[in-house]
Motif scaffolding. Structure first.
Motif, PDB file in Angstrom:
ATOM      1  N   ARG A  54      12.905 -15.697   5.959  1.00 23.47           N
ATOM      2  CA  ARG A  54      13.216 -16.778   5.014  1.00 23.47           C
ATOM      3  C   ARG A  54      12.299 -16.710   3.796  1.00 23.47           C
ATOM      4  NH1 ARG A  54      13.225 -19.810   9.966  1.00 23.47           N
ATOM      5  NH2 ARG A  54      15.375 -20.096  10.643  1.00 23.47           N
ATOM      6  N   ALA A  55      11.015 -16.440   4.020  1.00 24.20           N
ATOM      7  CA  ALA A  55      10.065 -16.326   2.909  1.00 24.20           C
ATOM      8  C   ALA A  55      10.444 -15.177   1.978  1.00 24.20           C
ATOM      9  CB  ALA A  55       8.644 -16.140   3.441  1.00 24.20           C
ATOM     10  N   ALA A  56      11.144 -14.183   2.516  1.00 29.08           N
ATOM     11  CA  ALA A  56      11.589 -13.043   1.711  1.00 29.08           C
ATOM     12  C   ALA A  56      12.933 -13.317   1.033  1.00 29.08           C
ATOM     13  CB  ALA A  56      11.690 -11.801   2.585  1.00 29.08           C
ATOM     14  N   GLY A  57      13.464 -14.537   1.212  1.00 23.38           N
ATOM     15  CA  GLY A  57      14.710 -14.900   0.540  1.00 23.38           C
ATOM     16  C   GLY A  57      15.965 -14.732   1.368  1.00 23.38           C
ATOM     17  N   ALA A  58      15.826 -14.472   2.653  1.00 20.65           N
ATOM     18  CA  ALA A  58      16.995 -14.330   3.531  1.00 20.65           C
ATOM     19  C   ALA A  58      17.313 -15.663   4.201  1.00 20.65           C
ATOM     20  CB  ALA A  58      16.730 -13.268   4.595  1.00 20.65           C
ATOM     21  N   GLU A  59      18.545 -15.819   4.588  1.00 18.83           N
ATOM     22  CA  GLU A  59      18.956 -16.939   5.432  1.00 18.83           C
ATOM     23  C   GLU A  59      18.947 -16.425   6.866  1.00 18.83           C
ATOM     24  OE1 GLU A  59      22.889 -19.734   6.285  1.00 18.83           O
ATOM     25  OE2 GLU A  59      22.885 -18.357   4.578  1.00 18.83           O
ATOM     26  N   VAL A  60      18.491 -17.226   7.808  1.00 24.54           N
ATOM     27  CA  VAL A  60      18.456 -16.810   9.211  1.00 24.54           C
ATOM     28  C   VAL A  60      19.417 -17.685   9.998  1.00 24.54           C
ATOM     29  CG1 VAL A  60      17.034 -16.540  11.278  1.00 24.54           C
ATOM     30  CG2 VAL A  60      16.084 -15.992   9.024  1.00 24.54           C
ATOM     31  N   ILE A  61      20.279 -17.027  10.745  1.00 30.09           N
ATOM     32  CA  ILE A  61      21.245 -17.706  11.611  1.00 30.09           C
ATOM     33  C   ILE A  61      20.939 -17.259  13.029  1.00 30.09           C
ATOM     34  CG2 ILE A  61      23.691 -17.986  12.165  1.00 30.09           C
ATOM     35  CD1 ILE A  61      24.224 -17.195   9.184  1.00 30.09           C
ATOM     36  N   VAL A  62      20.801 -18.209  13.944  1.00 32.44           N
ATOM     37  CA  VAL A  62      20.472 -17.860  15.326  1.00 32.44           C
ATOM     38  C   VAL A  62      21.662 -18.126  16.231  1.00 32.44           C
ATOM     39  CG1 VAL A  62      18.017 -18.287  14.995  1.00 32.44           C
ATOM     40  CG2 VAL A  62      19.465 -20.120  15.839  1.00 32.44           C
ATOM     41  N   TRP A  63      21.727 -17.330  17.288  1.00 30.23           N
ATOM     42  CA  TRP A  63      22.744 -17.512  18.317  1.00 30.23           C
ATOM     43  C   TRP A  63      22.093 -17.248  19.664  1.00 30.23           C
ATOM     44  CZ3 TRP A  63      25.163 -14.362  22.003  1.00 30.23           C
ATOM     45  CH2 TRP A  63      26.295 -14.924  22.611  1.00 30.23           C
ATOM     46  N   ARG A  64      22.292 -18.162  20.581  1.00 36.32           N
ATOM     47  CA  ARG A  64      21.711 -18.039  21.920  1.00 36.32           C
ATOM     48  C   ARG A  64      22.846 -17.783  22.910  1.00 36.32           C
ATOM     49  NH1 ARG A  64      16.667 -19.094  23.754  1.00 36.32           N
ATOM     50  NH2 ARG A  64      16.156 -20.274  21.895  1.00 36.32           N
ATOM     51  N   SER A  65      22.729 -16.670  23.642  1.00 33.64           N
ATOM     52  CA  SER A  65      23.760 -16.339  24.622  1.00 33.64           C
ATOM     53  C   SER A  65      23.688 -17.297  25.806  1.00 33.64           C
ATOM     54  CB  SER A  65      23.618 -14.897  25.100  1.00 33.64           C
ATOM     55  OG  SER A  65      22.445 -14.746  25.866  1.00 33.64           O
ATOM     56  N   ALA A  66      24.799 -17.397  26.487  1.00 29.62           N
ATOM     57  CA  ALA A  66      24.883 -18.292  27.651  1.00 29.62           C
ATOM     58  C   ALA A  66      25.573 -17.522  28.773  1.00 29.62           C
ATOM     59  CB  ALA A  66      25.634 -19.554  27.274  1.00 29.62           C
ATOM     60  N   GLY A  67      26.237 -18.233  29.649  1.00 32.36           N
ATOM     61  CA  GLY A  67      26.927 -17.598  30.769  1.00 32.36           C
ATOM     62  C   GLY A  67      27.905 -16.545  30.309  1.00 32.36           C
ATOM     63  N   ARG A  68      28.060 -15.515  31.082  1.00 34.98           N
ATOM     64  CA  ARG A  68      28.880 -14.380  30.673  1.00 34.98           C
ATOM     65  C   ARG A  68      30.091 -14.146  31.565  1.00 34.98           C
ATOM     66  NH1 ARG A  68      27.269 -11.216  26.237  1.00 34.98           N
ATOM     67  NH2 ARG A  68      25.445 -12.210  25.404  1.00 34.98           N
ATOM     68  N   SER A  69      30.429 -15.130  32.420  1.00 33.39           N
ATOM     69  CA  SER A  69      31.601 -14.924  33.275  1.00 33.39           C
ATOM     70  C   SER A  69      32.506 -16.151  33.219  1.00 33.39           C
ATOM     71  CB  SER A  69      31.171 -14.645  34.719  1.00 33.39           C
ATOM     72  OG  SER A  69      30.471 -15.748  35.246  1.00 33.39           O
ATOM     73  N   GLY A  70      33.746 -15.954  33.598  1.00 36.82           N
ATOM     74  CA  GLY A  70      34.706 -17.045  33.646  1.00 36.82           C
ATOM     75  C   GLY A  70      34.978 -17.643  32.283  1.00 36.82           C
ATOM     76  N   ASP A  71      35.330 -18.931  32.287  1.00 35.62           N
ATOM     77  CA  ASP A  71      35.634 -19.627  31.036  1.00 35.62           C
ATOM     78  C   ASP A  71      34.436 -19.631  30.095  1.00 35.62           C
ATOM     79  OD1 ASP A  71      38.191 -20.176  31.922  1.00 35.62           O
ATOM     80  OD2 ASP A  71      37.712 -22.213  32.606  1.00 35.62           O
ATOM     81  N   GLU A  72      33.236 -19.835  30.649  1.00 38.58           N
ATOM     82  CA  GLU A  72      32.030 -19.836  29.827  1.00 38.58           C
ATOM     83  C   GLU A  72      31.815 -18.472  29.170  1.00 38.58           C
ATOM     84  OE1 GLU A  72      27.333 -21.173  29.947  1.00 38.58           O
ATOM     85  OE2 GLU A  72      28.418 -20.996  31.828  1.00 38.58           O
ATOM     86  N   GLY A  73      32.089 -17.406  29.911  1.00 40.46           N
ATOM     87  CA  GLY A  73      31.966 -16.068  29.358  1.00 40.46           C
ATOM     88  C   GLY A  73      32.947 -15.817  28.224  1.00 40.46           C
ATOM     89  N   GLU A  74      34.168 -16.306  28.380  1.00 39.81           N
ATOM     90  CA  GLU A  74      35.164 -16.153  27.316  1.00 39.81           C
ATOM     91  C   GLU A  74      34.752 -16.942  26.073  1.00 39.81           C
ATOM     92  OE1 GLU A  74      39.062 -16.997  28.839  1.00 39.81           O
ATOM     93  OE2 GLU A  74      38.770 -15.630  30.528  1.00 39.81           O
TER      94      GLU A  74
END
Length: 185
Positions: A54-74
């Motif tokens: 950010r100090a270098a002028g970039a925007e930071v977008i974060v994404w946190r993974s969650a469950g990877r199976s079933g409906d949650e995985g989809e």
């Protein structure tokens, strides 16, 4: 009776040995940082790096993974795809155990296959495994930046110091710069 013997160590014929595009100058870009739920040390380091981006002028977008199976995985897959569509550069971590390394490299390959400059983050104990998974996933050239191990077992101030020490290195791994060369002089 005849059978077919399959070799689980076979290499992929369509391997991409290139690391993909460099991240280039970060100012004005959207840098996506992918987290998981496991490693507080990665949270601390990526928070530090995000502040520096950010100090270098970039925007930071974060994404946190969650469950990877079933409906949650989809749902997770749809969210990750949308995340990748919203960024210009991907930083994916943390490869710090067997399954975490698998998911980190899988997500990094997915990002790299979209054409994004992509860097996976691994700890030293999982570096070879990360490279092997990248090779088996058809991206042997995937950029992998390596942090020391053990990491998560250390105090926050020690982890933050490691993050500081590795910032220039992760920029090199990413093929990133903070300023135009003329501005740096």
């Amino acid at each position: 009776m005849r059978g077919k013997v399959l070799d689980p160590t076979a290499t992929r014929s369509e391997d991409v040995a290139s690391p993909g595009p460099d991240a280039g100058m970060l100012a004005g870009k959207r840098i996506g940082v992918r987290f998981d739920r496991m490693w507080r040390a990665w949270d601390w380091i990526s928070d530090l790096w995000a502040d520096k981006f950010r100090a270098a002028g970039a925007e930071v977008i974060v994404w946190r993974s969650a469950g990877r199976s079933g409906d949650e995985g989809e749902r997770c897959e749809r969210e990750y795809k949308a995340f990748l569509e919203s960024i210009d550069v991907a930083v994916v971590g943390l490869a710090n155990c067997g399954s975490c390394t698998g998911w980190t490299i899988r997500d990094a390959i997915t990002a790299a296959n979209t054409g994004l400059p992509t860097t996976a983050i691994a700890t030293a104990n999982f570096e070879a495994f990360a490279h092997e998974l990248a090779r088996r996933g058809g991206r042997s050239g995937l950029r992998v930046h390596v942090l020391p191990y053990p990491l998560n077992e250390q105090l926050k101030e020690d982890v933050v110091r490691i993050g500081e020490q590795h910032f220039e290195g992760v920029l090199r791994t990413m093929g990133a710069t903070l300023k135009l060369r003329e501005e740096a002089a």
